[in-house]
Motif scaffolding. Structure first.
Motif, PDB file in Angstrom:
ATOM      1  N   THR A 198       5.875 -11.137  -4.896  1.00 25.87           N
ATOM      2  CA  THR A 198       5.066 -10.953  -6.109  1.00 25.87           C
ATOM      3  C   THR A 198       4.668  -9.488  -6.268  1.00 25.87           C
ATOM      4  O   THR A 198       4.762  -8.918  -7.366  1.00 25.87           O
ATOM      5  N   ALA A 199       4.229  -8.863  -5.165  1.00 28.92           N
ATOM      6  CA  ALA A 199       3.873  -7.436  -5.204  1.00 28.92           C
ATOM      7  C   ALA A 199       5.083  -6.593  -5.610  1.00 28.92           C
ATOM      8  O   ALA A 199       4.976  -5.671  -6.434  1.00 28.92           O
ATOM      9  N   TYR A 200       6.241  -6.925  -5.051  1.00 30.92           N
ATOM     10  CA  TYR A 200       7.501  -6.222  -5.359  1.00 30.92           C
ATOM     11  C   TYR A 200       7.851  -6.381  -6.842  1.00 30.92           C
ATOM     12  O   TYR A 200       8.208  -5.414  -7.528  1.00 30.92           O
ATOM     13  N   ALA A 201       7.696  -7.613  -7.357  1.00 30.93           N
ATOM     14  CA  ALA A 201       8.030  -7.879  -8.767  1.00 30.93           C
ATOM     15  C   ALA A 201       7.059  -7.174  -9.710  1.00 30.93           C
ATOM     16  O   ALA A 201       7.465  -6.684 -10.774  1.00 30.93           O
ATOM     17  N   LEU A 202       5.788  -7.114  -9.343  1.00 34.43           N
ATOM     18  CA  LEU A 202       4.797  -6.421 -10.179  1.00 34.43           C
ATOM     19  C   LEU A 202       5.149  -4.943 -10.335  1.00 34.43           C
ATOM     20  O   LEU A 202       5.080  -4.381 -11.428  1.00 34.43           O
ATOM     21  N   SER A 203       5.568  -4.305  -9.242  1.00 30.36           N
ATOM     22  CA  SER A 203       5.879  -2.868  -9.299  1.00 30.36           C
ATOM     23  C   SER A 203       7.116  -2.606 -10.156  1.00 30.36           C
ATOM     24  O   SER A 203       7.241  -1.534 -10.753  1.00 30.36           O
ATOM     25  N   ARG A 204       8.020  -3.593 -10.221  1.00 30.96           N
ATOM     26  CA  ARG A 204       9.227  -3.410 -11.024  1.00 30.96           C
ATOM     27  C   ARG A 204       8.995  -3.753 -12.504  1.00 30.96           C
ATOM     28  O   ARG A 204       9.533  -3.103 -13.389  1.00 30.96           O
TER      29      ARG A 204
ATOM     30  N   GLY B  63       3.328   1.452 -11.991  1.00 29.46           N
ATOM     31  CA  GLY B  63       1.990   2.033 -12.137  1.00 29.46           C
ATOM     32  C   GLY B  63       0.880   1.023 -11.943  1.00 29.46           C
ATOM     33  O   GLY B  63      -0.287   1.397 -11.796  1.00 29.46           O
ATOM     34  N   THR B  64       1.237  -0.292 -11.947  1.00 31.60           N
ATOM     35  CA  THR B  64       0.226  -1.319 -11.669  1.00 31.60           C
ATOM     36  C   THR B  64      -0.215  -1.184 -10.215  1.00 31.60           C
ATOM     37  O   THR B  64       0.614  -1.151  -9.306  1.00 31.60           O
ATOM     38  N   ARG B  65      -1.517  -1.092 -10.009  1.00 32.88           N
ATOM     39  CA  ARG B  65      -2.028  -0.928  -8.642  1.00 32.88           C
ATOM     40  C   ARG B  65      -2.193  -2.317  -8.009  1.00 32.88           C
ATOM     41  O   ARG B  65      -2.933  -3.158  -8.518  1.00 32.88           O
ATOM     42  N   VAL B  66      -1.481  -2.524  -6.915  1.00 24.55           N
ATOM     43  CA  VAL B  66      -1.460  -3.834  -6.261  1.00 24.55           C
ATOM     44  C   VAL B  66      -1.938  -3.683  -4.815  1.00 24.55           C
ATOM     45  O   VAL B  66      -1.490  -2.779  -4.105  1.00 24.55           O
ATOM     46  N   THR B  67      -2.842  -4.565  -4.400  1.00 28.26           N
ATOM     47  CA  THR B  67      -3.259  -4.629  -2.995  1.00 28.26           C
ATOM     48  C   THR B  67      -2.968  -6.025  -2.474  1.00 28.26           C
ATOM     49  O   THR B  67      -3.262  -7.020  -3.148  1.00 28.26           O
ATOM     50  N   VAL B  68      -2.359  -6.096  -1.281  1.00 26.30           N
ATOM     51  CA  VAL B  68      -2.074  -7.378  -0.634  1.00 26.30           C
ATOM     52  C   VAL B  68      -2.999  -7.516   0.570  1.00 26.30           C
ATOM     53  O   VAL B  68      -3.055  -6.620   1.422  1.00 26.30           O
ATOM     54  N   LEU B  69      -3.734  -8.623   0.625  1.00 33.56           N
ATOM     55  CA  LEU B  69      -4.606  -8.917   1.766  1.00 33.56           C
ATOM     56  C   LEU B  69      -3.968 -10.029   2.600  1.00 33.56           C
ATOM     57  O   LEU B  69      -3.663 -11.101   2.080  1.00 33.56           O
ATOM     58  N   GLU B  70      -3.776  -9.772   3.873  1.00 34.37           N
ATOM     59  CA  GLU B  70      -3.192 -10.752   4.787  1.00 34.37           C
ATOM     60  C   GLU B  70      -4.077 -10.841   6.031  1.00 34.37           C
ATOM     61  O   GLU B  70      -4.410  -9.824   6.628  1.00 34.37           O
TER      62      GLU B  70
ATOM     63  N   SER C  67       7.579  -2.386  -2.230  1.00 36.31           N
ATOM     64  CA  SER C  67       6.745  -2.755  -3.379  1.00 36.31           C
ATOM     65  C   SER C  67       5.842  -1.621  -3.847  1.00 36.31           C
ATOM     66  O   SER C  67       5.418  -1.599  -5.009  1.00 36.31           O
ATOM     67  N   GLY C  68       5.518  -0.708  -2.937  1.00 39.53           N
ATOM     68  CA  GLY C  68       4.560   0.333  -3.291  1.00 39.53           C
ATOM     69  C   GLY C  68       3.126  -0.164  -3.281  1.00 39.53           C
ATOM     70  O   GLY C  68       2.194   0.577  -3.601  1.00 39.53           O
ATOM     71  N   ALA C  69       2.910  -1.423  -2.903  1.00 35.91           N
ATOM     72  CA  ALA C  69       1.554  -1.982  -2.849  1.00 35.91           C
ATOM     73  C   ALA C  69       0.825  -1.470  -1.617  1.00 35.91           C
ATOM     74  O   ALA C  69       1.440  -1.067  -0.626  1.00 35.91           O
ATOM     75  N   GLU C  70      -0.497  -1.520  -1.677  1.00 32.99           N
ATOM     76  CA  GLU C  70      -1.302  -1.253  -0.486  1.00 32.99           C
ATOM     77  C   GLU C  70      -1.354  -2.549   0.307  1.00 32.99           C
ATOM     78  O   GLU C  70      -1.801  -3.589  -0.211  1.00 32.99           O
ATOM     79  N   LEU C  71      -0.887  -2.518   1.545  1.00 36.26           N
ATOM     80  CA  LEU C  71      -0.844  -3.712   2.380  1.00 36.26           C
ATOM     81  C   LEU C  71      -1.961  -3.626   3.411  1.00 36.26           C
ATOM     82  O   LEU C  71      -1.990  -2.703   4.227  1.00 36.26           O
ATOM     83  N   ARG C  72      -2.867  -4.567   3.373  1.00 36.07           N
ATOM     84  CA  ARG C  72      -3.980  -4.580   4.328  1.00 36.07           C
ATOM     85  C   ARG C  72      -3.852  -5.810   5.221  1.00 36.07           C
ATOM     86  O   ARG C  72      -4.032  -6.938   4.765  1.00 36.07           O
ATOM     87  N   TYR C  73      -3.550  -5.553   6.486  1.00 38.80           N
ATOM     88  CA  TYR C  73      -3.432  -6.647   7.450  1.00 38.80           C
ATOM     89  C   TYR C  73      -4.742  -6.808   8.217  1.00 38.80           C
ATOM     90  O   TYR C  73      -5.578  -5.903   8.257  1.00 38.80           O
ATOM     91  N   GLY C  74      -4.931  -7.974   8.827  1.00 40.21           N
ATOM     92  CA  GLY C  74      -6.193  -8.268   9.502  1.00 40.21           C
ATOM     93  C   GLY C  74      -7.342  -8.376   8.521  1.00 40.21           C
ATOM     94  O   GLY C  74      -8.487  -8.087   8.854  1.00 40.21           O
TER      95      GLY C  74
END
Length: 412
Positions: free
Chosen positions: A32-38, A42-49, A174-181
Motif C-alpha cells: 500500500t505504501a509502495y502504491a501510494l508513492s506511485r 509527494g504523498t507523505r506516508v508513515t508505516v508503523l509496525e 516506497s519512500g515511506a518512513e518505516l517505523r519498527y517497534g
C-alpha cells in the motif's frame, strides 16, 4: 457557518506528521505504501509496525507459493487479484533480483469422490483465464514419480518466491518512513481533522488518513479507530514439516480442496530454498500469534470465544475441526494424510518446521469470510480479511487500498 469556519481554522493549525498512516508492516501494508508513492508522488506516508522488522507474521511464515488463482470464485477479488497479482509478482521479483521460480503445480485427486471437484476446478480455471492441463495417472507420474492419484490437473502459472524479501523491497522502494517497534495502542479520530495514533512508547503521530493493514490484529485496530468491523479475526495455526528426503518431491503437489473451506489442505511445496515443506493443517490458535499450543493469551482467546460466530463455526464444522486437531497432536495421523499423495513417506521423514497463523475473518453468523474484505470509515481504510493468497495478490491489493486512501484524503 461560524462552526464550519472554526473547523477549517483548526485543520489549518494541525501539524500533520504525514498524509497517510499505515498500520502494519506486512506485505499488504508495505505494498500500500509502495502504491501510494506511485499513484501520488509527494504523498507523505508513515508505516508503523510493532515488530522489529517487516513481514514477521503471515508474510514471512507461509509456504512461499505464488498462487495462480484457480481456486477462487470468478469475479471475486481473490480471483481477479491473484490471477493478475501472480504475473505482477513474477515481474517484480525479476526486476529486483528476488529469488523466484515459475514451477507450475499439480492438484491431485486420490479418491473417486474427488473427481467431480477436480473437474469443477478445471472449469473454474478456464473461467479465470488460467491455463490448465488434465492428466491421467501415467502422465501424473511423469511430473512427480513418487506421487499417486486417480487424476490430476497441472496449473502452469503457479510459482514460488521469497515473500519476506518482496516485503522488504516494497518498503525500501516506497519512500515511506518505516517505523519498527512501534505498536499502536490508541487511536483518536476526528472526521473534520484527521487521525492521531499513539504508540506504546507514548509517541503520537498525526495523519490526514489511516490505513489498517494490521493482519492478525486488524479487527482490534478497526475498533480502536471507532469503526465496527462486523467480523472478528479467528486465528488458525498452520503447522508445517520439512521433508528429510526432499528427492521424493520435484515441485508443488496439492490435494483437491474442500469447497466449504478457504483452506487448501496439506500440500507439498518445494520452496525457493529447495526444501520441501509439508503442510499446513488448520487448527484454532489460542492467541493471535499462537505459533504453538503453549502460547495462550487469555484476553485474545476470550475475544474469540465470546464472538457468536466462533460457536456457529464450531457447531457447523466440528467434524472437520476434529480431523485437523488429530493431525496436529498426532504425527502418525499427519503422516497418513501426506501418504494419500506420497505413499513412500514415513513418519521419520517429517521434521517439524516453524508454524504460521492465518488471520481468518469470521462473521457473526459463523461464515468464514471467503473473499478479501476491505471496508472504509471516516478518514480510514480497513483491510479486514487478507489471508492467502494475499501475498500473491499484494500488488493489486495495495493499489486498491491506496486508491481508497487517496479518495479519503480528497474528501477530507
Amino acid at each position: 457557518m461560524h462552526h464550519r469556519n472554526r473547523e477549517v481554522e483548526q485543520v489549518r493549525k494541525v501539524a500533520y506528521d504525514c498524509d497517510v498512516l499505515v498500520i502494519g508492516g506486512g506485505i499488504v501494508g508495505l505494498s500500500t505504501a509502495y502504491a501510494l508513492s506511485r499513484a501520488a508522488p509527494g504523498t507523505r506516508v508513515t508505516v508503523l509496525e510493532k515488530e522489529a522488522g517487516p513481514a514477521r507474521h503471515q508474510t514471512g511464515r507461509n509456504s512461499g507459493v505464488i498462487h495462480s488463482g484457480i481456486y477462487y470464485r470468478p469475479g471475486s477479488l481473490k480471483a481477479r487479484y491473484a490471477v493478475g497479482g501472480a504475473a505482477e509478482m513474477v515481474k517484480f521479483c525479476a526486476e529486483y533480483g528476488i529469488p523466484h521460480a515459475v514451477t507450475g503445480k499439480l492438484i491431485v485427486a486420490t479418491e473417486r469422490e474427488e473427481l467431480p471437484r477436480l473437474h469443477a476446478l478445471v472449469q473454474r480455471g478456464r473461467e479465470n483465464g488460467i491455463p490448465v492441463r488434465e492428466l491421467g495417472p501415467a502422465q501424473l507420474t511423469e511430473y512427480e514419480p513418487e506421487v499417486r492419484g486417480l487424476a490430476a490437473i497441472r496449473v502452469g502459472t503457479t510459482g514460488v518466491c521469497d515473500f519476506a524479501a518482496v516485503a522488504r523491497q516494497l518498503g525500501e522502494t516506497s519512500g515511506a518512513e518505516l517505523r519498527y517497534g512501534a505498536e499502536v495502542v490508541r487511536i483518536d479520530r476526528r472526521p473534520s481533522l484527521g487521525v492521531a495514533a499513539r504508540t506504546a512508547d507514548g509517541t503520537v503521530l498525526r495523519a490526514r488518513a489511516l490505513v489498517n493493514c494490521a493482519g492478525l490484529h486488524c479487527d482490534r485496530v478497526a475498533r480502536l479507530t471507532g469503526d465496527d468491523p462486523g467480523m472478528r479475526i479467528v486465528p488458525f495455526r498452520g503447522e508445517y514439516y520439512v521433508l528429510a528426503r526432499p528427492e521424493l518431491v520435484r515441485g508443488l503437489v496439492y490435494p483437491v480442496p474442500d469447497p466449504a473451506f478457504p483452506f487448501l489442505g496439506v500440500h507439498l511445496t518445494r520452496g525457493i530454498d529447495q526444501e520441501v515443506h509439508i503442510g499446513p493443517n488448520a487448527v484454532p490458535a489460542l492467541a493471535r500469534e499462537g505459533y504453538g499450543w503453549g502460547v495462550v493469551r487469555p484476553r485474545e482467546l476470550g475475544t474469540t470465544v465470546l464472538w457468536p460466530g466462533s460457536w456457529h463455526l464450531a457447531r457447523r464444522h466440528w467434524r472437520y475441526g476434529a480431523g485437523e486437531l488429530r493431525r496436529s497432536v498426532s504425527k502418525a495421523a499427519f503422516t497418513r494424510a501426506v501418504r494419500r499423495l506420497l505413499p513412500e513417506v514415513r513418519a521419520e521423514d517429517l521434521v517439524r518446521a516453524p508454524a504460521g497463523v492465518r488471520a481468518q475473518a469470521v462473521l457473526r453468523d459463523g461464515t468464514l469470510m471467503d473473499d478479501f474484505l476491505i471496508r472504509e470509515g471516516a478518514r480510514a481504510v480497513h483491510v479486514l480479511n487478507a489471508p492467502s493468497p494475499a501475498a500473491t495478490a499484494s500488488l493489486p491489493i495495495g493499489r486498491e487500498v491506496a486508491r481508497r486512501a487517496l479518495a479519503a484524503l480528497e474528501r477530507g
